[in-house]
Design a protein around this motif. Structure first.
Motif, PDB file in Angstrom:
ATOM      1  N   PRO A  28       0.819  -1.216   0.000  1.00 44.77           N
ATOM      2  CA  PRO A  28       0.000   0.000   0.000  1.00 44.77           C
ATOM      3  C   PRO A  28       0.852   1.264   0.000  1.00 44.77           C
ATOM      4  O   PRO A  28       1.935   1.306   0.595  1.00 44.77           O
ATOM      5  N   GLY A  29       0.326   2.294  -0.665  1.00 48.36           N
ATOM      6  CA  GLY A  29       0.956   3.605  -0.630  1.00 48.36           C
ATOM      7  C   GLY A  29       0.399   4.442   0.502  1.00 48.36           C
ATOM      8  O   GLY A  29      -0.364   3.966   1.348  1.00 48.36           O
ATOM      9  N   ALA A  30       0.758   5.694   0.519  1.00 46.98           N
ATOM     10  CA  ALA A  30       0.296   6.597   1.570  1.00 46.98           C
ATOM     11  C   ALA A  30      -1.227   6.626   1.606  1.00 46.98           C
ATOM     12  O   ALA A  30      -1.885   6.775   0.568  1.00 46.98           O
ATOM     13  N   GLY A  85      -0.308   1.684   4.684  1.00 47.44           N
ATOM     14  CA  GLY A  85       0.497   2.718   4.072  1.00 47.44           C
ATOM     15  C   GLY A  85       0.783   3.846   5.047  1.00 47.44           C
ATOM     16  O   GLY A  85       0.185   3.932   6.125  1.00 47.44           O
ATOM     17  N   ASP A  86       1.685   4.721   4.684  1.00 47.72           N
ATOM     18  CA  ASP A  86       2.020   5.863   5.538  1.00 47.72           C
ATOM     19  C   ASP A  86       0.775   6.686   5.851  1.00 47.72           C
ATOM     20  O   ASP A  86      -0.063   6.931   4.979  1.00 47.72           O
ATOM     21  N   GLY A  87       0.656   7.079   7.112  1.00 50.82           N
ATOM     22  CA  GLY A  87      -0.424   7.965   7.525  1.00 50.82           C
ATOM     23  C   GLY A  87      -1.700   7.273   7.945  1.00 50.82           C
ATOM     24  O   GLY A  87      -2.633   7.934   8.406  1.00 50.82           O
ATOM     25  N   VAL A  88      -1.770   5.959   7.812  1.00 55.56           N
ATOM     26  CA  VAL A  88      -2.984   5.234   8.206  1.00 55.56           C
ATOM     27  C   VAL A  88      -2.892   4.901   9.693  1.00 55.56           C
ATOM     28  O   VAL A  88      -2.007   4.143  10.109  1.00 55.56           O
ATOM     29  N   THR A  89      -3.796   5.446  10.467  1.00 52.92           N
ATOM     30  CA  THR A  89      -3.803   5.220  11.917  1.00 52.92           C
ATOM     31  C   THR A  89      -5.090   4.562  12.403  1.00 52.92           C
ATOM     32  O   THR A  89      -5.157   4.116  13.543  1.00 52.92           O
ATOM     33  N   GLU A  90      -6.117   4.510  11.563  1.00 50.30           N
ATOM     34  CA  GLU A  90      -7.412   3.969  11.983  1.00 50.30           C
ATOM     35  C   GLU A  90      -7.368   2.455  12.155  1.00 50.30           C
ATOM     36  O   GLU A  90      -8.100   1.897  12.981  1.00 50.30           O
ATOM     37  N   SER A 137     -15.839  -3.870   3.547  1.00 47.74           N
ATOM     38  CA  SER A 137     -15.847  -2.785   2.570  1.00 47.74           C
ATOM     39  C   SER A 137     -17.090  -1.927   2.677  1.00 47.74           C
ATOM     40  O   SER A 137     -18.100  -2.318   3.254  1.00 47.74           O
ATOM     41  N   GLY A 138     -17.027  -0.749   2.059  1.00 45.73           N
ATOM     42  CA  GLY A 138     -18.182   0.130   1.916  1.00 45.73           C
ATOM     43  C   GLY A 138     -18.689   0.120   0.487  1.00 45.73           C
ATOM     44  O   GLY A 138     -17.920  -0.080  -0.460  1.00 45.73           O
ATOM     45  N   GLU A 147      -8.460 -12.181  -4.324  1.00 46.43           N
ATOM     46  CA  GLU A 147      -7.825 -12.548  -3.062  1.00 46.43           C
ATOM     47  C   GLU A 147      -7.318 -11.365  -2.251  1.00 46.43           C
ATOM     48  O   GLU A 147      -7.226 -11.457  -1.021  1.00 46.43           O
ATOM     49  N   ALA A 148      -6.969 -10.269  -2.893  1.00 45.71           N
ATOM     50  CA  ALA A 148      -6.398  -9.138  -2.153  1.00 45.71           C
ATOM     51  C   ALA A 148      -6.637  -7.839  -2.902  1.00 45.71           C
ATOM     52  O   ALA A 148      -6.776  -7.824  -4.132  1.00 45.71           O
ATOM     53  N   VAL A 149      -6.694  -6.739  -2.154  1.00 48.99           N
ATOM     54  CA  VAL A 149      -6.820  -5.408  -2.742  1.00 48.99           C
ATOM     55  C   VAL A 149      -5.910  -4.435  -2.003  1.00 48.99           C
ATOM     56  O   VAL A 149      -5.598  -4.619  -0.826  1.00 48.99           O
ATOM     57  N   VAL A 150      -5.503  -3.411  -2.705  1.00 49.69           N
ATOM     58  CA  VAL A 150      -4.834  -2.252  -2.109  1.00 49.69           C
ATOM     59  C   VAL A 150      -5.666  -1.032  -2.492  1.00 49.69           C
ATOM     60  O   VAL A 150      -5.789  -0.705  -3.676  1.00 49.69           O
ATOM     61  N   VAL A 151      -6.268  -0.411  -1.490  1.00 49.86           N
ATOM     62  CA  VAL A 151      -7.208   0.692  -1.723  1.00 49.86           C
ATOM     63  C   VAL A 151      -7.050   1.725  -0.612  1.00 49.86           C
ATOM     64  O   VAL A 151      -6.421   1.444   0.420  1.00 49.86           O
TER      65      VAL A 151
END
Length: 335
Positions: A26-28, A72-77, A86-87, A116-120
């Motif tokens: 994952p990216g930022a 990714g960077d910045g994800v704190t939740e 998912s939504g 099987e996997a996602v980056v979102v």
């Protein structure tokens, strides 16, 4: 990465198993989620059949549940290992409705969760209820949240209200369970006496077989002592709306959330005016609504009803099972 794609819309024989490149890290602001389950909705079925146009090669399925594998960077939740779901509208985070199409909906406007996997972006998911299996969590994205919004967010359901639900699909069963958990009385309609018995076992106070009683609206109103029900969860559309208007009380609420009987038809406007009822079309809900819904599920202990679970490779068979109309509750897919 294993996935299912829709070679071209227009039939279940066009669903195909493929191997796709791994989505990577994952990216930022993003999360990588290992998907473990999805669930079927009428919307997914319509996309697969070509009734709702989408791009060739689309990965279907709007519901996805799994585990966070990387941040990714910045994800704190979230934290690695969190169970998430998912939504439906990834960009509708909160506030009033502002999306009227499916351009951003996974499995329709963008690729969905039959993989099987996602980056979102992290905001595309919320936490799943504590103790839920991945299959149970996957039922919340579309069906569960739709029922929650119809009754609680828009309908402002309260103890002692009366609710009418139609059939035994995912939204209707969720609506029945939510209504009973909040102290409401429920009348359910179905074409099957056997299904009506199962709905009663879940808490329905009254059942009407609409095959024997085509004019079921007045019967539902009679059950309330002639006043009419406070809320109708309308999943049928044009062929059932007139009966819903007959059933609802003066000043009541009809949540129009389905088109199972067609995409258009006449509305008995004079009857609706006489009832001074609120007829509100709606499509699922926002991320904030889903977070509130998850909190309510944890507080009440409510668990979804799952009819059957199929393997991802058998997605076409899962849709055929859905199309046969024999299911009760949600049909799930294990990934």
């Amino acid at each position: 990465m294993k996935a299912i794609t829709l070679r071209a819309p227009g039939g279940l024989d066009r669903l195909q198993a493929v191997d796709l490149p791994d989505p990577g890290a994952p990216g930022a602001g993003q999360v990588r989620v290992r998907l473990h389950a999805s669930s079927l909705n009428y919307h997914d079925y319509a996309v697969a059949l070509g009734a709702i146009p989408t791009a060739d090669g689309r990965i279907p399925m709007s519901d996805g549940a799994g585990v966070v594998e990387a941040l990714g960077d910045g994800v704190t939740e979230f934290a690695v290992g969190d169970a998430v779901v998912s939504g439906f509208f990834p960009t509708w985070l909160e506030g009033p409705a502002r999306l009227g199409n499916f351009a951003t909906v996974p499995g329709d406007g963008v690729d969905g969760y039959a993989r099987e996997a996602v980056v979102v972006p992290a905001t595309w998911f919320t936490r799943a209820p504590r103790g839920y299996s991945h299959q149970e969590a996957a039922t919340l994205t579309t069906a569960g949240l739709t029922a929650w919004r119809a009754l609680v967010v828009e309908g402002r359901l309260k103890a002692g209200d009366t609710v009418l639900v139609q059939g035994s699909g995912g939204v209707s069963v969720f609506a029945l369970q939510l209504a009973k958990a909040m102290g409401a009385r429920v009348v359910a309609t179905s074409s099957s006496d056997e299904k009506l018995e199962r709905l009663r076992a879940l808490g329905a106070d009254h059942g009407i077989n609409y095959r024997r009683h085509a004019d079921w609206g007045p019967l539902a109103r009679e059950w309330t002592g002639g006043l009419g029900v406070d809320h109708v969860v309308e999943v049928g559309g044009p062929a059932t709306l007139a009966q819903s208007i007959e059933a609802v009380r003066v000043g009541g609420h009809i949540a129009l959330i389905g088109v199972l009987t067609g995409m258009g038809g006449e509305i008995p406007t004079a009857a609706l005016m006489a009832k001074q009822a609120r007829l509100q079309g709606m499509i699922v809900g926002s991320r904030r609504m889903q977070q509130d819904f998850v909190a309510a599920l944890e507080a009440t202990g409510l668990r979804p009803v799952i009819d059957r679970t199929f393997a991802l490779a058998d997605l076409a068979d899962a849709f055929r099972h859905q199309g046969a109309g024999a299911h009760f509750g949600k049909i799930c897919v294990s990934i």
